[in-house]
Design a protein around this motif. Structure first.
Motif, PDB file in Angstrom:
ATOM      1  N   PHE A 226       1.682   7.201   4.219  1.00 17.06           N
ATOM      2  CA  PHE A 226       1.293   5.807   4.343  1.00 17.06           C
ATOM      3  C   PHE A 226       1.074   5.219   2.955  1.00 17.06           C
ATOM      4  N   HIS A 227       1.527   3.983   2.767  1.00 25.03           N
ATOM      5  CA  HIS A 227       1.209   3.240   1.545  1.00 25.03           C
ATOM      6  C   HIS A 227       1.381   1.748   1.809  1.00 25.03           C
ATOM      7  N   VAL A 228       0.628   0.949   1.095  1.00 26.02           N
ATOM      8  CA  VAL A 228       0.787  -0.499   1.161  1.00 26.02           C
ATOM      9  C   VAL A 228       1.993  -0.881   0.318  1.00 26.02           C
ATOM     10  N   GLY A 244       0.025  -2.827 -12.075  1.00 24.44           N
ATOM     11  CA  GLY A 244       0.518  -2.425 -10.772  1.00 24.44           C
ATOM     12  C   GLY A 244      -0.050  -1.089 -10.322  1.00 24.44           C
ATOM     13  N   VAL A 245      -0.153  -0.123 -11.236  1.00 26.46           N
ATOM     14  CA  VAL A 245      -0.713   1.190 -10.901  1.00 26.46           C
ATOM     15  C   VAL A 245      -2.143   1.043 -10.387  1.00 26.46           C
ATOM     16  N   VAL A 246      -2.937   0.260 -11.106  1.00 25.25           N
ATOM     17  CA  VAL A 246      -4.336   0.052 -10.717  1.00 25.25           C
ATOM     18  C   VAL A 246      -4.413  -0.714  -9.401  1.00 25.25           C
ATOM     19  N   ASP A 247      -3.645  -1.794  -9.297  1.00 22.81           N
ATOM     20  CA  ASP A 247      -3.662  -2.640  -8.106  1.00 22.81           C
ATOM     21  C   ASP A 247      -3.203  -1.877  -6.870  1.00 22.81           C
ATOM     22  N   ASN A 248      -2.138  -1.092  -6.997  1.00 19.67           N
ATOM     23  CA  ASN A 248      -1.624  -0.323  -5.862  1.00 19.67           C
ATOM     24  C   ASN A 248      -2.650   0.697  -5.384  1.00 19.67           C
ATOM     25  N   HIS A 249      -3.287   1.382  -6.327  1.00 21.12           N
ATOM     26  CA  HIS A 249      -4.302   2.388  -5.966  1.00 21.12           C
ATOM     27  C   HIS A 249      -5.473   1.733  -5.237  1.00 21.12           C
ATOM     28  N   ARG A 251      -5.569  -1.178  -3.537  1.00 20.22           N
ATOM     29  CA  ARG A 251      -5.209  -1.692  -2.213  1.00 20.22           C
ATOM     30  C   ARG A 251      -4.912  -0.569  -1.232  1.00 20.22           C
ATOM     31  N   ASN A 252      -4.315   0.526  -1.700  1.00 20.60           N
ATOM     32  CA  ASN A 252      -4.092   1.680  -0.832  1.00 20.60           C
ATOM     33  C   ASN A 252      -5.408   2.269  -0.352  1.00 20.60           C
ATOM     34  N   THR A 253      -6.350   2.393  -1.264  1.00 19.91           N
ATOM     35  CA  THR A 253      -7.644   2.960  -0.916  1.00 19.91           C
ATOM     36  C   THR A 253      -8.375   2.093   0.106  1.00 19.91           C
ATOM     37  N   GLN A 259      -8.796   0.811   7.431  1.00 23.87           N
ATOM     38  CA  GLN A 259      -7.779   0.792   8.478  1.00 23.87           C
ATOM     39  C   GLN A 259      -7.309  -0.638   8.738  1.00 23.87           C
ATOM     40  N   VAL A 260      -6.954  -1.341   7.662  1.00 26.77           N
ATOM     41  CA  VAL A 260      -6.545  -2.737   7.763  1.00 26.77           C
ATOM     42  C   VAL A 260      -5.253  -2.844   8.546  1.00 26.77           C
ATOM     43  N   ARG A 261      -5.251  -3.785   9.452  1.00 28.70           N
ATOM     44  CA  ARG A 261      -4.044  -4.059  10.236  1.00 28.70           C
ATOM     45  C   ARG A 261      -3.811  -5.553  10.240  1.00 28.70           C
ATOM     46  N   ARG A 262      -2.547  -5.958  10.157  1.00 24.32           N
ATOM     47  CA  ARG A 262      -2.270  -7.378  10.226  1.00 24.32           C
ATOM     48  C   ARG A 262      -0.840  -7.601  10.706  1.00 24.32           C
TER      49      ARG A 262
END
Length: 272
Positions: A226-228, A244-249, A251-253, A259-262
């Motif tokens: 799983f990943h955003v 991007g590395v910081v932002d991706n980590h 948002r993934n966390t 358990q965000v769903r949209r």
């Protein structure tokens, strides 16, 4: 022209290009990401009517602006011209999904009537989409994202206009450009390594696209993950790469913990 008629035209065009599609898909040139391109997907008068149905000022579209992207998108088609709903529903039809699945040998794929991340998009001058890999799942996290279908409808679009589709290598250092040519369909696989982007638009004319995604319960590589949607910068943008590395980590966390769903239905209503 109704949904069934547009569906039949798309299915026939896919069948006409069967051998070419298989060759493109199984032997990707300039990239490791499997994909295929079909020009002249629909009769020109239909493609022009789809483009004409887009609002010239993107009225009602969601304005997305960040270091990741700058574009305008719409999933609420309820009050839009009928032809925009027809082309979207046609791409979601059992017949088109089945034909794509048959040609590519991708088992058990399903469309996305919620238009999770799909729908209509418009990109104006200075708009762009940085290199990224798509969110691994649908809004409910029950299905893996498998295929991305992009149908471009701006007449006379040229390479020098910018706003073109790009596929990158796994290190996001080399890219293949596919011009967002009028009446062109691009279909690409989506997985953990399918980096892609859109170059900056340099003209005033809006670049218009109809986007759809197909999903499956089966992982692209038979491995659960799983990943955003995860972004990087272009090779000449080291600052954006680091951000991007910081932002991706982050948002993934957050997504995993909460358990965000949209997702958005075709009528624009939020749903779980």
């Amino acid at each position: 022209m109704n949904v069934k008629e547009i569906t039949a035209l798309i299915v026939d065009r896919l069948e006409d290009y069967r051998e070419d599609i298989l060759d493109q898909w199984n032997n990707p040139q300039g990239t490791h990401t499997r994909h295929f391109v079909i020009d002249g997907l629909l009769p020109e008068e239909i493609a022009r009517a789809i483009y004409a149905a887009y609002p010239r000022n993107a009225d009602g579209f969601l304005d997305q602006q960040s270091f990741r992207e700058k574009k305008k998108t719409l999933a609420n088609l309820a009050d839009r011209p009928q032809i925009l709903r027809e082309i979207t529903y046609a791409m979601q039809s059992t017949e088109v999904v089945g034909k794509v699945a048959e040609l590519l040998g991708v088992a058990s794929i399903v469309p996305d009537p919620s238009l999770y991340a799909g729908g209509l998009s418009m990109m104006f001058k200075e708009n762009f989409l940085n290199p990224h890999i798509d969110n691994s799942h649908d809004g409910g996290r029950g299905l893996y994202r498998r295929l991305n279908l992009l149908y471009y409808v701006t007449p006379d679009w040229k390479l020098e206009n910018g706003g073109n589709f790009e596929l990158w290598d796994s290190k996001v250092k080399k890219q293949k450009t596919i011009v967002s040519k009028f009446n062109r369909l691009v279909v690409m696989e989506t997985n953990r390594d399918s980096w892609h982007s859109v170059s900056k638009v340099v003209v005033e004319t809006p670049r218009c696209c109809v986007s759809n995604y197909y999903f499956s319960k089966i992982s692209p590589d038979d491995d659960d993950y799983f990943h955003v949607t995860s972004f990087s910068g272009r090779p000449e943008e080291p600052g954006k790469r680091l951000l991007g590395v910081v932002d991706n980590h982050f948002r993934n966390t957050i997504s995993k913990v909460l358990q965000v769903r949209r997702g958005k239905a075709l009528d624009g209503n939020e749903k779980d």
